[in-house]
Design a protein around this motif. Structure first.
Motif, PDB file in Angstrom:
ATOM      1  N   ALA A 300       0.835  -1.212   0.000  1.00  0.00           N
ATOM      2  CA  ALA A 300       0.000   0.000   0.000  1.00  0.00           C
ATOM      3  C   ALA A 300       0.862   1.251   0.000  1.00  0.00           C
ATOM      4  O   ALA A 300       0.558   2.232  -0.706  1.00  0.00           O
ATOM      5  N   GLU A 301       1.938   1.239   0.772  1.00  0.00           N
ATOM      6  CA  GLU A 301       2.847   2.387   0.804  1.00  0.00           C
ATOM      7  C   GLU A 301       3.539   2.571  -0.542  1.00  0.00           C
ATOM      8  O   GLU A 301       3.742   3.703  -1.000  1.00  0.00           O
ATOM      9  N   MET A 302       3.880   1.446  -1.193  1.00  0.00           N
ATOM     10  CA  MET A 302       4.530   1.539  -2.504  1.00  0.00           C
ATOM     11  C   MET A 302       3.562   2.088  -3.536  1.00  0.00           C
ATOM     12  O   MET A 302       3.942   2.885  -4.398  1.00  0.00           O
ATOM     13  N   GLN A 303       2.309   1.687  -3.456  1.00  0.00           N
ATOM     14  CA  GLN A 303       1.296   2.208  -4.380  1.00  0.00           C
ATOM     15  C   GLN A 303       1.123   3.719  -4.185  1.00  0.00           C
ATOM     16  O   GLN A 303       1.033   4.475  -5.156  1.00  0.00           O
ATOM     17  N   GLU A 304       1.104   4.159  -2.939  1.00  0.00           N
ATOM     18  CA  GLU A 304       0.979   5.590  -2.652  1.00  0.00           C
ATOM     19  C   GLU A 304       2.196   6.356  -3.168  1.00  0.00           C
ATOM     20  O   GLU A 304       2.064   7.459  -3.714  1.00  0.00           O
ATOM     21  N   LEU A 305       3.369   5.746  -3.027  1.00  0.00           N
ATOM     22  CA  LEU A 305       4.592   6.372  -3.529  1.00  0.00           C
ATOM     23  C   LEU A 305       4.541   6.513  -5.047  1.00  0.00           C
ATOM     24  O   LEU A 305       4.945   7.549  -5.599  1.00  0.00           O
ATOM     25  N   VAL A 306       4.042   5.490  -5.729  1.00  0.00           N
ATOM     26  CA  VAL A 306       3.901   5.548  -7.188  1.00  0.00           C
ATOM     27  C   VAL A 306       3.012   6.719  -7.598  1.00  0.00           C
ATOM     28  O   VAL A 306       3.340   7.497  -8.493  1.00  0.00           O
ATOM     29  N   VAL A 307       1.876   6.857  -6.933  1.00  0.00           N
ATOM     30  CA  VAL A 307       0.934   7.941  -7.247  1.00  0.00           C
ATOM     31  C   VAL A 307       1.588   9.307  -7.039  1.00  0.00           C
ATOM     32  O   VAL A 307       1.479  10.207  -7.889  1.00  0.00           O
ATOM     33  N   ASN A 308       2.290   9.468  -5.924  1.00  0.00           N
ATOM     34  CA  ASN A 308       2.936  10.745  -5.624  1.00  0.00           C
ATOM     35  C   ASN A 308       4.064  11.065  -6.601  1.00  0.00           C
ATOM     36  O   ASN A 308       4.228  12.214  -7.037  1.00  0.00           O
ATOM     37  N   GLU A 309       4.855  10.043  -6.936  1.00  0.00           N
ATOM     38  CA  GLU A 309       5.956  10.254  -7.878  1.00  0.00           C
ATOM     39  C   GLU A 309       5.433  10.572  -9.277  1.00  0.00           C
ATOM     40  O   GLU A 309       6.001  11.402  -9.993  1.00  0.00           O
ATOM     41  N   GLN A 310       4.359   9.911  -9.684  1.00  0.00           N
ATOM     42  CA  GLN A 310       3.766  10.211 -10.987  1.00  0.00           C
ATOM     43  C   GLN A 310       3.339  11.676 -11.065  1.00  0.00           C
ATOM     44  O   GLN A 310       3.595  12.350 -12.069  1.00  0.00           O
ATOM     45  N   ALA A 311       2.701  12.161 -10.020  1.00  0.00           N
ATOM     46  CA  ALA A 311       2.242  13.553 -10.004  1.00  0.00           C
ATOM     47  C   ALA A 311       3.422  14.515 -10.089  1.00  0.00           C
ATOM     48  O   ALA A 311       3.374  15.525 -10.813  1.00  0.00           O
ATOM     49  N   LYS A 312       4.486  14.198  -9.354  1.00  0.00           N
ATOM     50  CA  LYS A 312       5.669  15.075  -9.337  1.00  0.00           C
ATOM     51  C   LYS A 312       6.325  15.138 -10.706  1.00  0.00           C
ATOM     52  O   LYS A 312       6.572  16.228 -11.243  1.00  0.00           O
ATOM     53  N   TRP A 313       6.585  13.959 -11.297  1.00  0.00           N
ATOM     54  CA  TRP A 313       7.322  13.941 -12.560  1.00  0.00           C
ATOM     55  C   TRP A 313       6.459  14.380 -13.739  1.00  0.00           C
ATOM     56  O   TRP A 313       6.987  14.926 -14.712  1.00  0.00           O
ATOM     57  N   LYS A 314       5.160  14.187 -13.657  1.00  0.00           N
ATOM     58  CA  LYS A 314       4.280  14.691 -14.712  1.00  0.00           C
ATOM     59  C   LYS A 314       4.420  16.200 -14.832  1.00  0.00           C
ATOM     60  O   LYS A 314       4.560  16.752 -15.938  1.00  0.00           O
ATOM     61  N   LYS A 315       4.396  16.891 -13.702  1.00  0.00           N
ATOM     62  CA  LYS A 315       4.522  18.348 -13.703  1.00  0.00           C
ATOM     63  C   LYS A 315       5.875  18.772 -14.261  1.00  0.00           C
ATOM     64  O   LYS A 315       5.957  19.673 -15.115  1.00  0.00           O
ATOM     65  N   VAL A 316       6.932  18.135 -13.784  1.00  0.00           N
ATOM     66  CA  VAL A 316       8.283  18.493 -14.229  1.00  0.00           C
ATOM     67  C   VAL A 316       8.435  18.278 -15.726  1.00  0.00           C
ATOM     68  O   VAL A 316       8.990  19.122 -16.447  1.00  0.00           O
ATOM     69  N   ILE A 317       7.956  17.150 -16.220  1.00  0.00           N
ATOM     70  CA  ILE A 317       8.092  16.820 -17.647  1.00  0.00           C
ATOM     71  C   ILE A 317       7.273  17.768 -18.506  1.00  0.00           C
ATOM     72  O   ILE A 317       7.717  18.212 -19.575  1.00  0.00           O
ATOM     73  N   GLU A 318       6.082  18.113 -18.056  1.00  0.00           N
ATOM     74  CA  GLU A 318       5.247  19.043 -18.822  1.00  0.00           C
ATOM     75  C   GLU A 318       5.889  20.420 -18.890  1.00  0.00           C
ATOM     76  O   GLU A 318       5.905  21.054 -19.949  1.00  0.00           O
ATOM     77  N   VAL A 319       6.430  20.893 -17.778  1.00  0.00           N
ATOM     78  CA  VAL A 319       7.079  22.211 -17.758  1.00  0.00           C
ATOM     79  C   VAL A 319       8.317  22.219 -18.633  1.00  0.00           C
ATOM     80  O   VAL A 319       8.577  23.186 -19.357  1.00  0.00           O
ATOM     81  N   SER A 320       9.097  21.146 -18.589  1.00  0.00           N
ATOM     82  CA  SER A 320      10.351  21.084 -19.345  1.00  0.00           C
ATOM     83  C   SER A 320      10.129  20.827 -20.831  1.00  0.00           C
ATOM     84  O   SER A 320      10.960  21.169 -21.663  1.00  0.00           O
ATOM     85  N   GLY A 321       8.988  20.197 -21.156  1.00  0.00           N
ATOM     86  CA  GLY A 321       8.717  19.837 -22.549  1.00  0.00           C
ATOM     87  C   GLY A 321       9.493  18.623 -23.010  1.00  0.00           C
ATOM     88  O   GLY A 321       9.586  18.340 -24.206  1.00  0.00           O
ATOM     89  N   ALA A 322      10.072  17.870 -22.069  1.00  0.00           N
ATOM     90  CA  ALA A 322      10.868  16.695 -22.425  1.00  0.00           C
ATOM     91  C   ALA A 322      10.010  15.613 -23.059  1.00  0.00           C
ATOM     92  O   ALA A 322       8.898  15.322 -22.605  1.00  0.00           O
TER      93      ALA A 322
END
Length: 325
Positions: A300-322
């Motif tokens: 359950a903790e790993m699933q929560e970590l996946v969700v949080n990491e996805q949100a973080k990197w989605k924002k970074v990737i969208e801003v960077s245009g990578a």
């Protein structure tokens, strides 16, 4: 109408039967060898770590674990093999950030659904990264680096191992969180990036501690901060970047995944065995010497970590245009 009802009934019974079979399998799991897919070529960091863990995990489970290297497509080739495998716990994925956390936003399409077709089991290790600068940059800490980058836009360039690499996304996260105009210089791998950083042709990088430790020890590179939320024993006196940028955490996580439909009972058995193995002093010592931080958690903790990491990197990737073609 009668034929339709019969068809629906047959499909329902088949589904029930399949579910019952999986439940029965969960009770006797594991009773045959387990295939661990590593989505990278042999000899790399993920491959070596997977092999470190596979041996004691096999002993704990009482079944052999066979490593299969399936490189390609930014780890999507190996991930697809597991995502489409029978969900019985006998095909597992040694997972790095790409398959679930970053590729969904870097790539136009994936050959699997990252949220439905892969099910996290447990974290295995954190691969600590460090922010280093060339010794000629003339800053002593993260605060001074940020001040320099803001006062002199485009005067600081960060090196990465290529578009989409953890070193690239870590640098982009640093840019997003500081608001500084820092330029990205991608290379074809860590080696060329390291050479230009040491040579002074670029100013900074955020990458694996094991890669840069020899140059830190020689004095060619200056460590300003670690990319973990807590200090690292390996770098005494070097604070987390998060001290100046609250919440900054960009050290890649390695974890185990299984096909999406795998019964929770099997996931729990794997999780319990893996966490028990990660607590073994001998394995912990081997992983620490390899520059890894062994650290399990619950499914359950790993699933929560996946969700949080996805949100973080989605924002970074969208801003960077990578993007990765």
């Amino acid at each position: 109408m009668k034929i339709l009802k019969q068809t629906v009934l047959a499909l329902t019974l088949a589904a029930v039967g399949a579910g019952a079979a999986l439940a029965q399998d969960a009770g006797s799991y594991p009773n045959q060898p387990i295939r661990m897919v590593v989505p990278f070529a042999p000899g790399g960091g993920a491959d070596l770590t997977a092999r470190m863990v596979a041996e004691p995990l096999a002993q704990e489970l009482g079944q052999s674990i066979i490593i299969e290297n399936k490189p390609g497509g930014g780890a999507t080739v190996g991930a697809r093999i597991v995502a489409t495998a029978k969900p019985d716990g006998y095909t597992v994925l040694y997972t790095t950030p790409g398959p679930q956390l970053t590729n969904p936003y870097l790539m136009k399409s994936l050959p699997y659904d990252p949220n439905k077709d892969l099910k996290p089991v447990s974290r295995i290790a954190i691969v600590p990264s460090v922010l280093v600068v060339n010794k000629t940059v003339g800053v002593k800490n993260v605060k001074e680096l940020i001040e320099k980058a803001k006062k002199e836009p485009h005067s600081v360039r960060f090196a990465s191992a290529g578009i989409g690499a953890s070193s690239h996304l870590s640098g982009e996260l640093f840019k997003v969180m500081t608001g500084a105009e820092i330029d990205h210089v991608p290379y074809r791998g860590t080696g060329p990036a390291m050479q230009d950083l040491v040579g002074g042709r670029v100013e900074m990088a955020i990458d694996s501690l094991t890669v840069y430790m020899p140059f830190i020890e020689s004095g060619d590179l200056i460590p300003l901060g670690v990319a973990t939320l807590k200090p690292l024993d390996a770098l005494p006196g070097v604070p987390p970047i998060a001290n100046d940028l609250p919440g900054f955490d960009s050290s890649p996580v390695n974890y185990l995944s299984v096909p999406g439909g795998t019964p929770d009972a099997i996931v729990e058995k794997l999780n319990t065995a893996l966490n028990k193995v990660l607590s073994q002093p001998e394995l912990k010592e081997r992983m620490l010497k390899a520059g890894l931080l062994p650290e399990g958690n619950t499914a359950a903790e790993m699933q929560e970590l996946v969700v949080n990491e996805q949100a973080k990197w989605k924002k970074v990737i969208e801003v960077s245009g990578a993007k990765i073609d």
